[in-house]
Write an enzyme that holds these catalytic residues in place. Structure first.
Site, PDB file in Angstrom:
ATOM      1  CE  LYS A  51      -0.803  -5.940   0.510  1.00 45.62           C
ATOM      2  NZ  LYS A  51      -1.042  -4.612   0.996  1.00 45.62           N
ATOM      3  CD  GLN A  95      -0.250  -1.627   3.428  1.00 45.47           C
ATOM      4  OE1 GLN A  95       0.367  -2.426   2.337  1.00 45.47           O
ATOM      5  NE2 GLN A  95      -1.423  -1.751   4.017  1.00 45.47           N
ATOM      6  CG  ASP A 118      -3.818  -1.275  -3.687  1.00 48.21           C
ATOM      7  OD1 ASP A 118      -4.208  -2.089  -3.529  1.00 48.21           O
ATOM      8  OD2 ASP A 118      -3.343  -0.426  -2.606  1.00 48.21           O
TER       9      ASP A 118
END
Ligand code: NAD
Length: 285
Positions: A51, A95, A118
């Site tokens: 990322k 994450q 997200d």
């Protein structure tokens, strides 16, 4: 017949190049993605590293906060609070999964909705359900981008999404049924009876169950589009939900695994980060 390969690496590279050009045209404003990684899960470390690499290629800054597996709930929350309050950070990605014992919901609750790149917080999900502007979860958004890029018709088409998690299957089903995309959607899951019959009618099948090679040629109508989201780590390496070899002989279009939905998840994370900078007023609309 051999299916068209829906190349996620190619579309990711196109997306990264487009974002870079957009940022350059804006005079290279500071657009920053922050990631929070707790613990020492190897695949998570690799995902996060990718990322950051792709963010740099898109002309974005990034920031990484890493906490040990022993981090307490209070320590994780403090790290997220700091990023939430930092005006130089536009997108925050925690994450997942967090190590056992940590409360994910409480951590996600601390991510401000505009920085929730997200798209997983309660507020973002609410916006998605209400059809309001907001961040759409990256993996479902990546699936839509692949359908668009490869000219797969969706309006009035039958789509089956296998898996109903709030991360992938559920938002994807909602998005496919939305006005403008207009698919007729079936959401299948672990209690679905006779998955073969459910899938055989579908024009689009999306596997997001995390069961290795769940979808075989017998599930697929000739010419259907088959998209693989699932990732299972087996002794034979990483395997998707789709039995690629048998399905590609019958499908009209198919994603490879790896190289399909995974890279598109990252591309859409970066799209969302630029959008977050717009929402926060750093970058003009
Ligand atoms: P999850 O475990 O939360 O959800 C799995 C879903 O699959 C559940 O809703 C369950 O009902 C359903 N399911 C389980 N067994 C089934 C069966 N036999 N038949 C039909 N449905 C069944 O997982 P998740 O977080 O939604 O992730 C799904 C998969 O996608 C995992 O393999 C994950 O690693 C992968 N994933 C990939 C990406 C990507 O970028 N490609 C991103 C996120 C997740």
């Amino acid at each position: 017949m051999t299916a068209t390969l829906m190349d996620g690496n190619l579309l990711r590279d196109e997306t990264v190049a487009r974002l870079r050009a957009e940022i350059e045209a804006l005079g290279n404003p500071h657009v920053c993605l922050a990631t929070v990684l707790v613990g020492d899960d190897r695949p998570s470390q690799i995902y996060v590293r990718n990322k950051h690499k792709k963010a740099a290629e898109a002309g974005m800054a990034s920031k990484h906060v890493e906490l040990p597996p022993t981090a307490t709930q209070a320590e994780v929350e403090a790290a997220v609070r700091e990023l939430a309050a930092d005006p130089t950070v536009h997108g925050i990605l925690v994450q997942l999964p967090l190590p056992a014992g940590l409360d994910e919901e409480a951590v996600l609750d601390l991510v401000p909705v505009d920085k929730d790149v997200d798209g997983l917080t309660e507020a973002s999900m609410g916006r998605l359900m209400r059809g309001r502007e907001g961040h759409v979860p990256c993996t479902p958004k990546g699936v839509l981008r692949l359908l668009e890029r490869y000219g797969i018709p969706t309006s009035g088409q039958r789509a089956v999404v296998i898996g109903r998690s709030s991360l992938v299957g559920l938002p994807l089903a909602v998005l496919l049924a939305r006005k403008g995309i207009d698919a007729t959607v079936t959401l299948a899951h672990s209690r679905t009876k006779d998955l073969v019959t459910v899938c055989r009618d579908a024009d689009i099948i999306i596997g997001a169950a995390g069961i290795a090679r769940l979808i075989t040629a017998e599930h697929v109508k000739p010419g259907a589009t088959v998209i693989d989201v699932g990732v299972s780590r087996t002794e034979a390496g990483i395997v998707g939900d789709v039995d690629f070899d048998s399905v590609q002989a019958i499908a009209g279009a198919i994603t490879p695994m790896p190289g399909g939905t995974g890279p598109m998840t990252i591309a859409c994370l970066l799209e969302n980060t630029l959008e977050a900078a717009r929402m926060l007023g750093t970058v003009p609309r």
